[in-house]
Scaffold this motif. Structure first.
Motif, PDB file in Angstrom:
ATOM      1  N   ASP A 304       9.146   1.824   4.466  1.00  0.00           N
ATOM      2  CA  ASP A 304       9.271   2.136   3.040  1.00  0.00           C
ATOM      3  C   ASP A 304      10.760   2.141   2.653  1.00  0.00           C
ATOM      4  OD1 ASP A 304       7.482   3.467   0.712  1.00  0.00           O
ATOM      5  OD2 ASP A 304       9.553   4.236   0.684  1.00  0.00           O
ATOM      6  N   PRO A 305      11.091   1.627   1.442  1.00  0.00           N
ATOM      7  CA  PRO A 305      12.503   1.559   1.042  1.00  0.00           C
ATOM      8  C   PRO A 305      13.180   2.926   0.983  1.00  0.00           C
ATOM      9  CG  PRO A 305      11.095   0.376  -0.530  1.00  0.00           C
ATOM     10  CD  PRO A 305      10.181   0.996   0.464  1.00  0.00           C
ATOM     11  N   THR A 306      12.412   3.997   0.879  1.00  0.00           N
ATOM     12  CA  THR A 306      13.037   5.325   0.791  1.00  0.00           C
ATOM     13  C   THR A 306      13.194   5.989   2.161  1.00  0.00           C
ATOM     14  OG1 THR A 306      10.883   6.348   0.446  1.00  0.00           O
ATOM     15  CG2 THR A 306      12.112   5.722  -1.539  1.00  0.00           C
ATOM     16  N   ALA A 307      12.786   5.317   3.225  1.00  0.00           N
ATOM     17  CA  ALA A 307      12.956   5.896   4.568  1.00  0.00           C
ATOM     18  C   ALA A 307      14.409   5.774   5.002  1.00  0.00           C
ATOM     19  CB  ALA A 307      12.050   5.178   5.566  1.00  0.00           C
ATOM     20  N   MET A 308      14.831   6.658   5.893  1.00  0.00           N
ATOM     21  CA  MET A 308      16.209   6.598   6.409  1.00  0.00           C
ATOM     22  C   MET A 308      16.148   6.568   7.940  1.00  0.00           C
ATOM     23  SD  MET A 308      19.324   9.236   5.775  1.00  0.00           S
ATOM     24  CE  MET A 308      19.539   9.034   4.037  1.00  0.00           C
ATOM     25  N   LEU A 309      16.681   5.502   8.529  1.00  0.00           N
ATOM     26  CA  LEU A 309      16.572   5.314   9.979  1.00  0.00           C
ATOM     27  C   LEU A 309      17.950   5.242  10.623  1.00  0.00           C
ATOM     28  CD1 LEU A 309      13.895   2.425  10.145  1.00  0.00           C
ATOM     29  CD2 LEU A 309      13.510   4.870   9.903  1.00  0.00           C
ATOM     30  N   GLY A 310      18.085   5.940  11.756  1.00  0.00           N
ATOM     31  CA  GLY A 310      19.303   5.798  12.542  1.00  0.00           C
ATOM     32  C   GLY A 310      20.117   7.071  12.599  1.00  0.00           C
ATOM     33  N   PRO A 311      21.116   7.135  13.463  1.00  0.00           N
ATOM     34  CA  PRO A 311      21.470   6.069  14.404  1.00  0.00           C
ATOM     35  C   PRO A 311      20.526   6.014  15.598  1.00  0.00           C
ATOM     36  CG  PRO A 311      22.898   7.966  14.723  1.00  0.00           C
ATOM     37  CD  PRO A 311      22.017   8.291  13.545  1.00  0.00           C
ATOM     38  N   ASN A 312      20.582   4.863  16.283  1.00  0.00           N
ATOM     39  CA  ASN A 312      19.914   4.664  17.568  1.00  0.00           C
ATOM     40  C   ASN A 312      18.402   4.806  17.489  1.00  0.00           C
ATOM     41  OD1 ASN A 312      22.542   4.341  18.562  1.00  0.00           O
ATOM     42  ND2 ASN A 312      22.716   6.564  18.714  1.00  0.00           N
ATOM     43  N   VAL A 313      17.813   3.952  16.691  1.00  0.00           N
ATOM     44  CA  VAL A 313      16.362   3.957  16.496  1.00  0.00           C
ATOM     45  C   VAL A 313      15.828   2.548  16.740  1.00  0.00           C
ATOM     46  CG1 VAL A 313      14.562   4.168  14.719  1.00  0.00           C
ATOM     47  CG2 VAL A 313      16.384   5.886  14.871  1.00  0.00           C
ATOM     48  N   SER A 314      14.676   2.470  17.420  1.00  0.00           N
ATOM     49  CA  SER A 314      13.976   1.184  17.561  1.00  0.00           C
ATOM     50  C   SER A 314      12.569   1.328  17.030  1.00  0.00           C
ATOM     51  CB  SER A 314      13.903   0.762  19.029  1.00  0.00           C
ATOM     52  OG  SER A 314      15.184   0.489  19.516  1.00  0.00           O
ATOM     53  N   ILE A 315      12.185   0.388  16.195  1.00  0.00           N
ATOM     54  CA  ILE A 315      10.846   0.419  15.598  1.00  0.00           C
ATOM     55  C   ILE A 315      10.079  -0.810  16.096  1.00  0.00           C
ATOM     56  CG2 ILE A 315       9.540   0.435  13.412  1.00  0.00           C
ATOM     57  CD1 ILE A 315      11.347   2.842  13.525  1.00  0.00           C
ATOM     58  N   GLY A 316       8.920  -0.578  16.717  1.00  0.00           N
ATOM     59  CA  GLY A 316       8.163  -1.657  17.345  1.00  0.00           C
ATOM     60  C   GLY A 316       7.303  -2.465  16.382  1.00  0.00           C
ATOM     61  N   ALA A 317       6.656  -3.482  16.947  1.00  0.00           N
ATOM     62  CA  ALA A 317       5.851  -4.419  16.151  1.00  0.00           C
ATOM     63  C   ALA A 317       4.732  -3.702  15.408  1.00  0.00           C
ATOM     64  CB  ALA A 317       5.240  -5.472  17.077  1.00  0.00           C
ATOM     65  N   ALA A 319       4.575  -1.388  13.363  1.00  0.00           N
ATOM     66  CA  ALA A 319       4.675   0.045  13.039  1.00  0.00           C
ATOM     67  C   ALA A 319       4.799   0.197  11.524  1.00  0.00           C
ATOM     68  CB  ALA A 319       5.875   0.661  13.743  1.00  0.00           C
ATOM     69  N   VAL A 320       4.314   1.335  11.013  1.00  0.00           N
ATOM     70  CA  VAL A 320       4.386   1.589   9.572  1.00  0.00           C
ATOM     71  C   VAL A 320       5.135   2.896   9.352  1.00  0.00           C
ATOM     72  CG1 VAL A 320       3.042   1.993   7.472  1.00  0.00           C
ATOM     73  CG2 VAL A 320       2.200   0.385   9.208  1.00  0.00           C
ATOM     74  N   ILE A 321       6.232   2.817   8.601  1.00  0.00           N
ATOM     75  CA  ILE A 321       7.066   3.995   8.347  1.00  0.00           C
ATOM     76  C   ILE A 321       6.972   4.311   6.847  1.00  0.00           C
ATOM     77  CG2 ILE A 321       9.402   4.976   8.595  1.00  0.00           C
ATOM     78  CD1 ILE A 321       8.193   3.932  11.273  1.00  0.00           C
ATOM     79  N   GLY A 322       6.487   5.516   6.545  1.00  0.00           N
ATOM     80  CA  GLY A 322       6.190   5.880   5.157  1.00  0.00           C
ATOM     81  C   GLY A 322       7.412   6.312   4.352  1.00  0.00           C
ATOM     82  N   ALA A 323       7.140   6.700   3.107  1.00  0.00           N
ATOM     83  CA  ALA A 323       8.206   7.081   2.174  1.00  0.00           C
ATOM     84  C   ALA A 323       8.907   8.357   2.637  1.00  0.00           C
ATOM     85  CB  ALA A 323       7.598   7.303   0.789  1.00  0.00           C
ATOM     86  N   GLY A 324      10.210   8.386   2.483  1.00  0.00           N
ATOM     87  CA  GLY A 324      10.992   9.587   2.758  1.00  0.00           C
ATOM     88  C   GLY A 324      11.054   9.981   4.226  1.00  0.00           C
ATOM     89  N   VAL A 325      10.612   9.106   5.101  1.00  0.00           N
ATOM     90  CA  VAL A 325      10.629   9.436   6.544  1.00  0.00           C
ATOM     91  C   VAL A 325      12.061   9.372   7.067  1.00  0.00           C
ATOM     92  CG1 VAL A 325       9.947   8.566   8.828  1.00  0.00           C
ATOM     93  CG2 VAL A 325       8.260   8.715   6.987  1.00  0.00           C
ATOM     94  N   ARG A 326      12.415  10.311   7.936  1.00  0.00           N
ATOM     95  CA  ARG A 326      13.747  10.308   8.551  1.00  0.00           C
ATOM     96  C   ARG A 326      13.570  10.214  10.064  1.00  0.00           C
ATOM     97  NH1 ARG A 326      18.013   9.187  10.039  1.00  0.00           N
ATOM     98  NH2 ARG A 326      19.903  10.426  10.107  1.00  0.00           N
ATOM     99  N   ILE A 327      14.185   9.203  10.667  1.00  0.00           N
ATOM    100  CA  ILE A 327      14.076   9.034  12.128  1.00  0.00           C
ATOM    101  C   ILE A 327      15.466   8.842  12.706  1.00  0.00           C
ATOM    102  CG2 ILE A 327      13.016   7.712  14.011  1.00  0.00           C
ATOM    103  CD1 ILE A 327      10.976   6.640  12.078  1.00  0.00           C
ATOM    104  N   ARG A 328      15.796   9.578  13.756  1.00  0.00           N
ATOM    105  CA  ARG A 328      17.044   9.283  14.472  1.00  0.00           C
ATOM    106  C   ARG A 328      16.854   9.468  15.972  1.00  0.00           C
ATOM    107  NH1 ARG A 328      21.856  13.009  12.751  1.00  0.00           N
ATOM    108  NH2 ARG A 328      22.612  12.283  14.774  1.00  0.00           N
ATOM    109  N   GLU A 329      17.659   8.738  16.753  1.00  0.00           N
ATOM    110  CA  GLU A 329      17.649   8.833  18.220  1.00  0.00           C
ATOM    111  C   GLU A 329      16.225   8.779  18.776  1.00  0.00           C
ATOM    112  OE1 GLU A 329      20.430   8.808  19.964  1.00  0.00           O
ATOM    113  OE2 GLU A 329      21.942   9.361  18.490  1.00  0.00           O
ATOM    114  N   SER A 330      15.457   7.786  18.345  1.00  0.00           N
ATOM    115  CA  SER A 330      14.050   7.735  18.756  1.00  0.00           C
ATOM    116  C   SER A 330      13.561   6.309  18.932  1.00  0.00           C
ATOM    117  CB  SER A 330      13.169   8.411  17.694  1.00  0.00           C
ATOM    118  OG  SER A 330      13.468   9.780  17.617  1.00  0.00           O
ATOM    119  N   ILE A 331      12.437   6.205  19.644  1.00  0.00           N
ATOM    120  CA  ILE A 331      11.772   4.909  19.811  1.00  0.00           C
ATOM    121  C   ILE A 331      10.365   5.048  19.235  1.00  0.00           C
ATOM    122  CG2 ILE A 331      10.903   3.214  21.476  1.00  0.00           C
ATOM    123  CD1 ILE A 331      13.125   4.092  23.405  1.00  0.00           C
ATOM    124  N   VAL A 332      10.027   4.181  18.295  1.00  0.00           N
ATOM    125  CA  VAL A 332       8.679   4.168  17.727  1.00  0.00           C
ATOM    126  C   VAL A 332       8.010   2.902  18.250  1.00  0.00           C
ATOM    127  CG1 VAL A 332       7.322   4.067  15.595  1.00  0.00           C
ATOM    128  CG2 VAL A 332       9.430   5.432  15.671  1.00  0.00           C
TER     129      VAL A 332
END
Ligand code: GDD
Ligand code: GTP
Length: 400
Positions: A304-317, A319-332
């Motif tokens: 989603d355009p409102t998600a914020m990713l990083g630093p050091n994040v990998s998102i796999g094939a 995968a669906v990341i919703g609105a306002g999601v925050r991910i850091r230092e993780s592997i999805v």
């Protein structure tokens, strides 16, 4: 001509990687968007004149065949999986498949443990090994702390000649802070040393009073104890010390650490793999979400355009990341869904997992101690001897 062999072990190992090693073999676990040993393969294909990569393990061939086919197609190099009939140890498989390794007459071959990650200095190792005419094996070595060195193969080296004068595998008392990285380059004459180890075992088991070889198989040969230890001090074993990044990849916690470093290495080799706020989707390039630092997003993932990713994040094939999601230092991992406004920190979200809205998935970093020079990842047990939990990253397993 050069070759490389990647040792990947088999399904009985990798218990510390559970539940992540339950659905795919541990060597295929994705780090920075690529199966762990694809990083080894990429390092190998960058070596000029390296013609073949053999993957050696005791996983059923069916678990590796698709990966091998994908690799051959992607890198246009000869890549094959050779399956040991049983766990033959770190050199037993090399000896068993000696004809395959020697075919085509390579002048030397690399041996890489599949469960390490590094900025592999392979080209430097070739030059170093070629410069030591008497060398049968050159070990990639790095500095560790005194205390941590006991968990590795320890090397005593002649400072002037780089010869290994003494080698002890996982010593019980301190030997040296120079440790074996599990990456080697070997001359093909090393097969004589493997044969000697094999014959010695056969003789020992034959002489065994019980008459049944004590249940041991002569074909099981360990590179470290059966080959490196006797070679030390004979003028044919050398070590090349590197300052490059290197770590073992034994636990899921170390995958987060490896993910960060491989993403950083993409800045030198594959900038195209790093998401830039806009990243490639299957429909072409378009601005997608806020990216901080190094982030890998598979082209088939939806963010989603409102998600914020990083630093050091990998998102796999897929995968669906919703609105306002925050991910850091993780592997999805592939097929996972993270619904709106959830937070994911220091975690691995498993294949097909489903994280609901407004969820906090929060692990504890287990990086090497930055205040201790040469500190490596610790791989502590789940609980201390006094029963206290050792905090670690969080892992969500696959949804049934
Ligand atoms: N094909 C095959 N067959 N591979 C194997 C087997 C086997 O029977 N047993 C282990 N391996 C692979 C593992 O998958 C791993 O990639 C590598 O060989 C070494 O595994 P371990 O035997 O678990 O050794 P270790 O990791 O504890 O220690 C080794 O690596 C350290 C660096 O990471 C040693 O070489 C140490 O000296 C070294 O410091
Ligand atoms: P490697 O990772 O291959 O080096 O295995 P290990 O046997 O050295 O790992 P460790 O000592 O950390 O694990 C000890 C035992 O705990 C393993 O042999 C498993 O039987 C068990 N174990 C580890 N992780 C899990 C898990 O996630 N679930 C369950 N049920 N058992 C586990």
């Amino acid at each position: 001509m050069l070759k490389a062999v990647i040792l990947i072990g088999g399904p009985l190992k990798g218990t510390r990687f559970r539940p992540l090693s339950l659905d795919i073999p541990k060597p295929l676990f994705p780090v920075a968007g690529l199966p762990m040993i694809q990083h080894h393969i990429e390092a190998c294909v960058r070596v000029p004149n390296l013609k073949e990569i053999l993957i050696l393990g005791y996983y059923p061939s069916s678990e590796l065949s698709q990966f091998v086919a994908d690799m051959v197609q992607e890198y246009k190099v000869n890549i094959r999986y050779l399956q040991e009939f049983t766990a033959l140890g770190t050199a037993g498989g090399l000896y068993h498949f000696r004809d395959q390794i020697r075919s085509g007459n390579p002048e030397a071959f690399f041996v890489l443990n599949g469960d390490v990650c590094a900025d592999f200095p392979l080209v430097e190792m070739v030059h170093f090994h070629q410069g030591k005419k008497a060398s049968l094996v050159t070990i990639m070595a790095t500095e560790a702390t005194r205390q941590q060195s006991l968990h590795y193969g320890c090397i005593v080296q002649d400072r002037d000649t780089s010869e290994v004068t003494h080698y002890v595998e996982k010593p019980s008392t301190f030997v040296s802070t120079l440790i074996n990285c599990g990456v080697y380059i070997c001359s093909t004459e090393i097969f004589q040393t493997f044969a000697a180890a094999f014959n010695k075992h056969q003789q020992e088991y034959y002489n065994d009073a019980s008459g049944n070889g004590n249940g041991k198989e002569a074909a099981i040969i360990y590179l470290e104890t059966d080959v490196l230890m006797p070679l030390a001090g004979t003028g044919s074993l050398f070590a090349l010390q590197t300052k490059n990044w290197w770590s073992q990849l034994k636990t899921a916690g170390s995958a987060i650490y490896a993910n960060r470093h491989y993403l950083e290495l993409y800045r030198s080799w594959h900038v195209d793999r790093l998401a830039q706020g806009e990243f490639k989707t299957e429909k072409g390039k378009e601005k997608k979400c806020t990216i901080i630092g190094d982030v890998y997003i598979h082209p088939s993932a939806t963010v989603d355009p409102t998600a914020m990713l990083g630093p050091n994040v990998s998102i796999g094939a897929g995968a669906v990341i919703g609105a306002g999601v925050r991910i850091r230092e993780s592997i999805v991992l592939s097929g996972a869904t993270i619904l709106d406004h959830s937070l994911v920190l220091y975690s691995i979200v498993g294949h097909g997992s489903h994280v609901g809205q407004w969820t906090r998935v929060e692990g504890t970093p287990c990086d090497p101690n930055p205040n201790k020079p040469f500190a490596k990842m610790e791989n502590p047990p789940l609980f201390n001897c006094d029963g206290r939990l050792n905090p670690s990253i969080t892992i969500l397993g696959e949804m049934p």
